[in-house]
Design an enzyme around this catalytic site. Structure first.
Site, PDB file in Angstrom:
ATOM      1  N   GLU A  49      24.889  46.139  59.407  1.00  0.00           N
ATOM      2  CA  GLU A  49      25.377  45.430  58.215  1.00  0.00           C
ATOM      3  C   GLU A  49      26.502  46.264  57.617  1.00  0.00           C
ATOM      4  O   GLU A  49      26.468  47.494  57.661  1.00  0.00           O
ATOM      5  CB  GLU A  49      24.234  45.303  57.191  1.00  0.00           C
ATOM      6  CG  GLU A  49      24.631  44.514  55.951  1.00  0.00           C
ATOM      7  CD  GLU A  49      23.521  44.469  54.892  1.00  0.00           C
ATOM      8  OE1 GLU A  49      22.762  45.448  54.794  1.00  0.00           O
ATOM      9  OE2 GLU A  49      23.446  43.460  54.175  1.00  0.00           O
ATOM     10  N   LYS A  81      24.426  35.947  55.434  1.00  0.00           N
ATOM     11  CA  LYS A  81      23.124  36.434  54.965  1.00  0.00           C
ATOM     12  C   LYS A  81      22.533  35.496  53.905  1.00  0.00           C
ATOM     13  O   LYS A  81      23.217  35.146  52.935  1.00  0.00           O
ATOM     14  CB  LYS A  81      23.300  37.837  54.391  1.00  0.00           C
ATOM     15  CG  LYS A  81      22.017  38.535  53.975  1.00  0.00           C
ATOM     16  CD  LYS A  81      22.359  39.924  53.405  1.00  0.00           C
ATOM     17  CE  LYS A  81      21.139  40.759  53.093  1.00  0.00           C
ATOM     18  NZ  LYS A  81      21.527  42.058  52.481  1.00  0.00           N
ATOM     19  N   CYS A 118      19.544  42.529  57.406  1.00  0.00           N
ATOM     20  CA  CYS A 118      18.941  43.468  56.460  1.00  0.00           C
ATOM     21  C   CYS A 118      17.755  42.889  55.679  1.00  0.00           C
ATOM     22  O   CYS A 118      16.694  42.688  56.250  1.00  0.00           O
ATOM     23  CB  CYS A 118      20.037  44.011  55.539  1.00  0.00           C
ATOM     24  SG  CYS A 118      19.577  45.544  54.694  1.00  0.00           S
TER      25      CYS A 118
HETATM   26  O1  LIG Z   1      25.826  46.380  48.910  1.00  0.00           O
HETATM   27  C1  LIG Z   1      26.504  46.814  49.831  1.00  0.00           C
HETATM   28  O2  LIG Z   1      27.554  47.461  49.676  1.00  0.00           O
HETATM   29  C2  LIG Z   1      26.059  46.553  51.228  1.00  0.00           C
HETATM   30  N1  LIG Z   1      24.902  45.726  51.323  1.00  0.00           N
HETATM   31  C3  LIG Z   1      23.671  46.236  51.406  1.00  0.00           C
HETATM   32  O3  LIG Z   1      23.510  47.434  51.408  1.00  0.00           O
HETATM   33  C4  LIG Z   1      22.518  45.291  51.455  1.00  0.00           C
HETATM   34  C5  LIG Z   1      22.551  44.449  50.229  1.00  0.00           C
HETATM   35  S1  LIG Z   1      22.668  45.411  48.710  1.00  0.00           S
HETATM   36  N2  LIG Z   1      21.306  46.061  51.588  1.00  0.00           N
HETATM   37  C6  LIG Z   1      20.091  45.532  51.828  1.00  0.00           C
HETATM   38  O4  LIG Z   1      19.922  44.317  51.994  1.00  0.00           O
HETATM   39  C7  LIG Z   1      18.957  46.548  51.887  1.00  0.00           C
HETATM   40  C8  LIG Z   1      17.579  45.947  52.039  1.00  0.00           C
HETATM   41  C9  LIG Z   1      16.537  46.978  51.884  1.00  0.00           C
HETATM   42  O5  LIG Z   1      16.787  48.160  51.815  1.00  0.00           O
HETATM   43  C10 LIG Z   1      15.115  46.537  51.812  1.00  0.00           C
HETATM   44  O6  LIG Z   1      14.817  45.346  52.040  1.00  0.00           O
HETATM   45  O7  LIG Z   1      14.284  47.387  51.513  1.00  0.00           O
END
Ligand SMILES: O=C(O)CNC(=O)[C@H](CS)NC(=O)CCC(=O)C(=O)O
Length: 287
Positions: free
Chosen positions: A48, A120, A161
């Protein structure tokens, strides 16, 4: 190269440490994808946010062009073609609306064509006990469509993710023809330590699918840490490869016959029942 669709093939997960700016991330991903190809991988999955991990929302928006203008598309298309490999960019965020992006995954075939896109669906809006907070929905337009890409080895179901926490999506993908699932991620360290392996193994076991979960690792801009441990898992739940916490590449031999074998042993995918739902309702806090 024409693929033998039932033969064993090598798959790879690329483990990255993406930073704020798109061009160096494309370069880093390219080098790792080449390394995966050098190890014989025919299907290569990246994490991701392969192209950008910019915590500042304003800056992130400014650095995220619409798909047609994103430099990642010609770069990864040319790379897939040059290597003659299937390439899944776990996500490459693109501008979807004036002030929102799509957290979008791309599947390139060995001719360099985009054969599937997935936005997503589930947004990571959380406040963790460690003080780490995320509001993905503040900037990302969630997807509304589950996608299975056609590959020479069978259907490849796409997830990203936080989607890993939603078993129904994976089940729908498997029932819709997926034999393999992608689960690229930028998982937090505390939720990774507690949940990452068990969630991914459960999704592989429930669906009788191989799981390719390429991950971000290490320290990113503004002190953000990610968990790493890119995993390749077989349909019986066995971990075939675990990348640990270093940047790099892991590969595994994928025997498509194991999908049939697991599903014959336990045909749970075909044992759905309908039932009446309980009457209760969750509060906004989820209790
Ligand atoms: O925001 C950004 O810059 C990049 N995107 C991410 O890092 C994404 C959305 S904030 N991360 C996750 O979905 C982590 C899920 C996770 O850690 C869980 O389900 O425990």
């Amino acid at each position: 190269m024409t693929e033998n669709t039932s033969a064993v093939f090598t798959a790879a997960c690329v483990q990255m440490n993406a930073q704020r700016d798109v061009e160096p991330n494309i370069k880093a991903a390219t080098d790792l994808i080449r390394a995966a190809h050098a190890k014989g991988a025919r299907l290569i999955v990246t994490p991701e946010n392969t192209t950008i991990l910019e915590p500042d929302k304003k800056a992130s928006l400014a650095k995220t062009p619409v798909e047609a203008e994103h430099p990642g598309l010609p770069a990864f298309s040319a790379l897939a073609k040059e290597l003659g490999a299937w390439l899944v960019i776990g996500s490459m965020p693109v501008r979807a609306e004036p002030t929102r992006i799509a957290n979008r995954q791309f599947v390139f075939n060995p001719a360099g064509d985009i054969v599937a896109r997935y936005d997503k669906i589930h947004m990571f809006d959380v406040d963790l006990p460690t003080g780490e907070s995320h509001r993905e929905s503040a900037q990302v337009r969630p997807g509304v469509e589950a996608v299975v890409a056609d590959t020479p080895w069978g259907g490849l179901g796409l997830t990203i993710c936080y989607d890993v926490r939603f078993a129904y999506l994976h089940r729908a993908l498997a029932q819709g023809g997926a034999k393999y699932l992608t689960g690229p991620a930028a998982f937090t360290v505390p939720t990774g330590e507690a949940h990452w392996h068990v969630l991914l193994r459960a999704r592989a076991i429930e669906t009788g699918c191989f799981m390719f979960a390429a991950a971000q690792t290490g320290m990113h801009a503004d002190g953000r840490g990610t968990y790493g441990h890119s995993l390749i898992i077989d349909p019986w739940g066995k971990v075939l490869a675990d990348a640990g916490s270093e940047v790099g590449v892991v590969t595994a031999e994928i025997d498509p016959a194991l999908v049939t074998k697991a599903r014959h042993a336990v045909p749970a995918l075909t044992h759905d029942r309908s039932f009446t739902k309980p009457q209760g309702a969750l509060s906004a806090a989820g209790e």
